[in-house]
Every structure is written in structure tokens, then in C-alpha cells.
Design a protein around this motif. Structure first.
Motif, mmCIF file in Angstrom:
data_model
loop_
_atom_site.group_PDB
_atom_site.id
_atom_site.type_symbol
_atom_site.label_atom_id
_atom_site.label_comp_id
_atom_site.label_asym_id
_atom_site.label_seq_id
_atom_site.Cartn_x
_atom_site.Cartn_y
_atom_site.Cartn_z
ATOM 1 N N ASN A 1 -1.973 -6.885 4.989
ATOM 2 C CA ASN A 1 -0.868 -6.049 4.523
ATOM 3 C C ASN A 1 0.264 -6.836 3.890
ATOM 4 O O ASN A 1 1.187 -6.247 3.327
ATOM 5 C CB ASN A 1 -0.310 -5.201 5.679
ATOM 6 N N THR B 1 0.580 4.180 -3.033
ATOM 7 C CA THR B 1 0.029 5.458 -2.583
ATOM 8 C C THR B 1 1.104 6.511 -2.374
ATOM 9 O O THR B 1 0.820 7.594 -1.859
ATOM 10 C CB THR B 1 -0.761 5.278 -1.272
ATOM 11 N N GLU C 1 0.826 -1.205 0.000
ATOM 12 C CA GLU C 1 0.000 0.000 0.000
ATOM 13 C C GLU C 1 0.863 1.259 0.000
ATOM 14 O O GLU C 1 0.510 2.268 -0.630
ATOM 15 C CB GLU C 1 -0.938 0.006 1.207
ATOM 16 N N ALA D 1 -4.253 -5.204 0.956
ATOM 17 C CA ALA D 1 -4.599 -3.788 1.061
ATOM 18 C C ALA D 1 -4.096 -3.012 -0.145
ATOM 19 O O ALA D 1 -2.952 -3.162 -0.562
ATOM 20 C CB ALA D 1 -4.006 -3.195 2.346
ATOM 21 N N GLY D 2 -4.954 -2.201 -0.726
ATOM 22 C CA GLY D 2 -4.570 -1.359 -1.849
ATOM 23 C C GLY D 2 -4.559 -2.065 -3.188
ATOM 24 O O GLY D 2 -4.162 -1.458 -4.184
ATOM 25 N N SER D 3 -5.017 -3.312 -3.251
ATOM 26 C CA SER D 3 -4.932 -4.098 -4.480
ATOM 27 C C SER D 3 -6.164 -3.903 -5.346
ATOM 28 O O SER D 3 -7.208 -3.410 -4.897
ATOM 29 C CB SER D 3 -4.780 -5.586 -4.153
ATOM 30 N N ARG E 1 -3.454 5.033 -9.345
ATOM 31 C CA ARG E 1 -2.045 4.952 -8.958
ATOM 32 C C ARG E 1 -1.187 5.894 -9.792
ATOM 33 O O ARG E 1 -0.239 6.501 -9.282
ATOM 34 C CB ARG E 1 -1.560 3.503 -9.096
#
Length: 293
Positions: free
Chosen positions: A195, A116, A112, A174-176, A135
Motif C-alpha cells: 500500500n 478508486t 488505491e 496496490a491499484g497500479s 480510473r
């Protein structure tokens, strides 16, 4: 059927490469070598005397590469210092080689944080990161080096189906892109966000999850190495091109695109994937059933 490196290159990337070449930014300098007379790139098959493209690394003589480790399939080794192989490592080793550098220095960063822009203490990051407009608003990406879809990983003989997955506990990173899939389209009974891949897969084995959704190139090796405990039963056509990630505005983006173009043209990219990735997939991802969210 082997997964092979992408042959297509975006028009904007081609233009950037052409402008850089016109400006004379490529170099014929060879990598610095140690006392042994060879650059230190572990067990990778490194191209000898390639055309080089000058980069401006954070550390002289080394390419600093970020990844979410451990990930033995991509970066073979128990510690950062021990890594000496894997398809991601050998990809960045070849990029370093063609940039006239003699070493890859690995740094660990949560996935993540990479996507980010919360972490930027690296020259580039390679961890099969899918390119998305969100992204791209905070980081830069190279031209793609491969493309993947989303694999459905379960415990063997779980009985999960295209219909019953909506009644399942699903784990994602997370963030995928998979987190976006479950939140925006799939809406399973429960979503748990992790994570790290190790925590994600261990939760599946511990029966804390019914399903893991992750890139096919990530879940297929896990299933193949699970001694029959896990299997990939299907895929969603959610994924996309994977590329090297750079801090926004990095001067190393254009030379990396030139290097990747050279590697596509001379077959090096396909050779890296053939040796390191295809062997560990344990099957043909294109043969997986396609589910609809």
C-alpha cells in the motif's frame, strides 16, 4: 537526456479550455499574500504576476492537494507541514499560484483510495498517477504533465534477467498499472502487493522480494539514493501519461487544464522537471533495456 513535460494536449481538453476562456472564467486576480508580501510556496521558483485562472478550492486561499506520502522525490519534507520542494510539490504550487491562491495544503491518502474514488477530501491529487480508462470512469484527470514507463528495480548484482523474472517474487503497489501487468501478462512465481512505496522498497532491501515494478520516475531516484544497494536494470513499455486527478465532476478541472497549457507554452513545466526531477533520476530512462512481458 532529460525527461521533459509533454507538449501534446488532447482535443477534448483544448475544447474545454477554449469554452472556458470564451465564457470569461479566467481572472487576473493575484494570489493573496501574507505579511511577508509573498505567497508561501517553500523553495519553489514561482512565476511572478502570471495570468490566473479562477478555481473554487475547498479552503479559501489554499489548494488542497492529496498524495500518498512520504515521497521525498516528489514532496520534499519529513511531515506534511515541512514539505517545501520536490517536483510534484512545485508543480502544484505553481498551479495554486496561477489560480490566485497563496498556499498548498497537503493531505495524505493511499494510492488505491485516490484512483478508486474512495477519497475525495481534496481539490486535486498529484502523485504521478497514470491515466487509464478504468480510473477515468470514477475520477477525472487533467491534461498530462509527463509520461513514464515501468522500471525494473532489483538489488545490485541480483542476476535477474528478462527470462528469470518469471521465477521471481515481484512486488507492486496496490491499484497500479504494474499490478495489472503482473496479473495479466507477466505471471511471476509470486506477486506481493503493497500500500505504500516505502513498504515496497524496504521489502526489496530486506530480501523479501526479488524485484519491484514501479514507474521509472519512482524507481530511478530510489536506486540513485540507495548507496549502490539498488539498481534499475530494464523497463517495460507499460505506463503512460501522468496527470492531476480530480473528484468526478470537479469544477477545478477546466481551469487546471488552462494553467497547464500556459505552463507548457511559457516553459515553466519543463523548468520544474529540469530542476527537481531530472537531477534525482540518476540516469537516462530512455537508455534502459526494454523487456517484453
Amino acid at each position: 537526456m532529460m525527461i521533459t513535460a509533454l507538449s501534446r494536449v488532447g482535443g477534448a481538453a483544448l475544447l474545454a479550455s477554449a469554452l472556458l476562456l470564451t465564457a470569461g472564467c479566467s481572472s487576473s486576480n493575484a494570489p493573496e499574500t501574507g505579511e511577508s508580501g509573498a505567497a508561501n510556496f517553500g523553495d519553489c521558483d514561482i512565476t511572478e504576476n502570471p495570468k490566473t485562472h479562477k478555481m473554487t478550492p475547498l479552503k479559501d486561499g489554499a489548494l488542497t492537494v492529496a498524495a500518498s506520502l512520504p515521497y521525498p522525490a516528489g514532496y520534499r519534507g519529513n511531515t506534511l507541514e515541512d514539505v517545501d520542494g520536490g517536483y510534484m510539490y512545485c508543480l502544484v504550487a505553481e498551479i495554486a499560484n496561477r489560480a490566485g491562491l497563496s498556499e498548498v495544503k497537503l493531505v495524505n491518502a493511499p494510492f488505491e483510495a485516490l484512483v478508486t474514488a474512495k477519497s475525495s477530501n481534496f481539490d486535486l491529487a498529484v502523485w504521478d498517477i497514470i491515466v487509464t480508462p478504468e480510473r477515468e470512469s470514477v475520477v477525472d484527470f487533467s491534461t498530462p504533465y509527463n509520461t513514464y514507463q515501468t522500471g525494473v528495480l532489483v538489488r545490485t548484482d541480483s542476476g535477474v534477467t528478462e527470462e528469470s523474472i518469471k521465477d521471481s517474487v515481484v512486488g507492486v503497489l496496490a491499484g497500479s498499472r504494474q499490478q495489472t501487468l503482473v496479473d495479466g501478462q507477466l505471471h511471476p512465481k509470486e506477486v506481493r502487493v503493497f500500500n505504500s512505496n516505502d513498504d515496497l522498497f524496504n521489502a526489496l532491501l530486506a530480501k523479501q522480494l526479488d524485484v519491484v515494478l514501479n514507474d521509472t520516475a519512482t524507481v530511478m531516484p530510489r536506486a540513485a539514493a540507495s548507496d549502490g544497494k539498488l539498481e534499475v536494470i530494464a523497463q517495460y513499455e507499460v505506463g503512460g501519461d501522468v496527470a492531476a486527478l480530480f473528484p468526478k465532476g470537479s469544477a477545478n478541472l477546466a481551469p487546471t487544464d488552462e494553467i497547464l497549457a500556459d505552463m507548457r507554452e511559457d516553459g515553466t513545466l519543463d523548468k520544474i522537471m529540469s530542476r527537481w526531477l531530472n537531477e534525482i533520476l540518476g540516469g537516462d530512462p530512455t537508455a534502459l533495456a526494454v523487456w517484453t512481458a
